[in-house]
Enzyme design. Sequence first.
Site, short mmCIF file in Angstrom:
data_model
loop_
_atom_site.label_atom_id
_atom_site.label_comp_id
_atom_site.label_asym_id
_atom_site.label_seq_id
_atom_site.Cartn_x
_atom_site.Cartn_y
_atom_site.Cartn_z
N ARG A 28 -12.89 59.39 -11.62
CA ARG A 28 -11.60 59.15 -10.96
C ARG A 28 -11.73 59.27 -9.44
O ARG A 28 -12.42 60.16 -8.95
CB ARG A 28 -10.55 60.12 -11.49
CG ARG A 28 -10.29 59.89 -12.95
CD ARG A 28 -9.03 60.51 -13.50
NE ARG A 28 -8.92 60.15 -14.92
CZ ARG A 28 -8.44 58.99 -15.35
NH1 ARG A 28 -7.95 58.11 -14.50
NH2 ARG A 28 -8.42 58.72 -16.65
N ASP A 29 -11.04 58.36 -8.76
CA ASP A 29 -11.03 58.40 -7.30
C ASP A 29 -10.32 59.67 -6.82
O ASP A 29 -9.29 60.07 -7.37
CB ASP A 29 -10.32 57.15 -6.74
CG ASP A 29 -10.61 56.95 -5.27
OD1 ASP A 29 -11.33 55.99 -4.94
OD2 ASP A 29 -10.11 57.75 -4.44
N ILE A 30 -10.86 60.28 -5.80
CA ILE A 30 -10.30 61.53 -5.27
C ILE A 30 -8.95 61.31 -4.58
O ILE A 30 -8.14 62.23 -4.48
CB ILE A 30 -11.33 62.17 -4.30
CG1 ILE A 30 -11.13 63.66 -4.16
CG2 ILE A 30 -11.34 61.49 -2.94
CD1 ILE A 30 -12.30 64.35 -3.45
N GLU A 91 -16.00 52.32 2.78
CA GLU A 91 -16.06 53.67 3.34
C GLU A 91 -17.28 54.42 2.80
O GLU A 91 -17.92 55.15 3.55
CB GLU A 91 -14.75 54.38 2.94
CG GLU A 91 -14.62 55.81 3.33
CD GLU A 91 -13.42 56.44 2.60
OE1 GLU A 91 -13.60 57.50 1.99
OE2 GLU A 91 -12.31 55.86 2.65
N VAL A 92 -17.57 54.24 1.53
CA VAL A 92 -18.72 54.91 0.91
C VAL A 92 -19.82 53.86 0.70
O VAL A 92 -19.61 52.87 0.00
CB VAL A 92 -18.33 55.56 -0.44
CG1 VAL A 92 -19.54 56.15 -1.13
CG2 VAL A 92 -17.26 56.63 -0.22
N HIS A 96 -19.64 50.59 -5.41
CA HIS A 96 -18.68 51.07 -6.40
C HIS A 96 -17.61 50.01 -6.58
O HIS A 96 -17.25 49.31 -5.63
CB HIS A 96 -18.07 52.41 -5.96
CG HIS A 96 -17.49 52.38 -4.59
ND1 HIS A 96 -18.27 52.50 -3.45
CD2 HIS A 96 -16.21 52.19 -4.16
CE1 HIS A 96 -17.49 52.41 -2.39
NE2 HIS A 96 -16.24 52.21 -2.79
N HIS A 98 -13.65 49.44 -7.81
CA HIS A 98 -12.40 50.15 -8.07
C HIS A 98 -11.69 49.48 -9.25
O HIS A 98 -11.44 48.27 -9.21
CB HIS A 98 -11.46 50.03 -6.86
CG HIS A 98 -11.94 50.67 -5.60
ND1 HIS A 98 -11.44 51.86 -5.12
CD2 HIS A 98 -12.88 50.27 -4.70
CE1 HIS A 98 -12.04 52.16 -3.96
NE2 HIS A 98 -12.91 51.21 -3.69
P1 5GP Z 1 -14.26 52.14 -0.32
O1 5GP Z 1 -15.65 52.54 0.14
O2 5GP Z 1 -14.28 51.05 -1.34
O3 5GP Z 1 -13.33 51.85 0.79
O4 5GP Z 1 -13.61 53.39 -1.06
C1 5GP Z 1 -14.27 54.57 -1.32
C2 5GP Z 1 -13.40 55.35 -2.28
O5 5GP Z 1 -14.10 56.52 -2.66
C3 5GP Z 1 -12.06 55.80 -1.70
O6 5GP Z 1 -11.01 55.30 -2.51
C4 5GP Z 1 -12.16 57.33 -1.72
O7 5GP Z 1 -10.94 57.94 -2.03
C5 5GP Z 1 -13.22 57.59 -2.78
N1 5GP Z 1 -14.01 58.79 -2.56
C6 5GP Z 1 -14.63 59.16 -1.40
N2 5GP Z 1 -15.29 60.31 -1.57
C7 5GP Z 1 -15.10 60.67 -2.87
C8 5GP Z 1 -15.55 61.79 -3.64
O8 5GP Z 1 -16.27 62.68 -3.17
N3 5GP Z 1 -15.15 61.82 -4.95
C9 5GP Z 1 -14.37 60.87 -5.50
N4 5GP Z 1 -14.05 61.00 -6.78
N5 5GP Z 1 -13.92 59.79 -4.79
C10 5GP Z 1 -14.29 59.71 -3.50
#
Ligand code: 5GP
Length: 111
Positions: A28-30, A91-92, A96, A98
């Site tokens: 699950r997303d944080i 961001e990460v 991944h 969603h």
């Molecule tokens: P993106 O890289 O696609 O923009 O989104 C990265 C997603 O990872 C975000 O929705 C953020 O809330 C989620 N996220 C970032 N760090 C963590 C973490 O340590 N644990 C979890 N479960 N989700 C994370």
Amino acid sequence: MACTFCQIANGSIPSKFVHSDERVIAFRDIRPQAPTHILVCPRQHVDSLWELEDELLAGQLLSVCARVAREAGLEQGWRLIANTREHAGQEVQHLHLHVLGGRPLGRMLSG
Ligand code: 5GP
Ligand code: ZN
């Protein structure tokens, strides 16, 4: 080991998985943006969809997305998002996908 999702995958950050197999995990997303917000990613580090060359893994990731959506009861619909690189606001930097659902999500593309 700086990559958060590698640390989640190898257990050094304890996490509850909604799916786990040899190659793919889901959790699950944080910061959930919908009642169901699950992230599906490869155990092995891949920076983004741009770098993904393993077609078998691509299929496995997609298949896990559909499976977790079904298991979450998203029969009314759900959305798959893969933010890829800078312009998408990734961001990460560990690939991944969603899986979002549990409420009307609105249209993202018009026309
Ligand atoms: P993106 O890289 O696609 O923009 O989104 C990265 C997603 O990872 C975000 O929705 C953020 O809330 C989620 N996220 C970032 N760090 C963590 C973490 O340590 N644990 C979890 N479960 N989700 C994370
Ligand atoms: Zn990683």
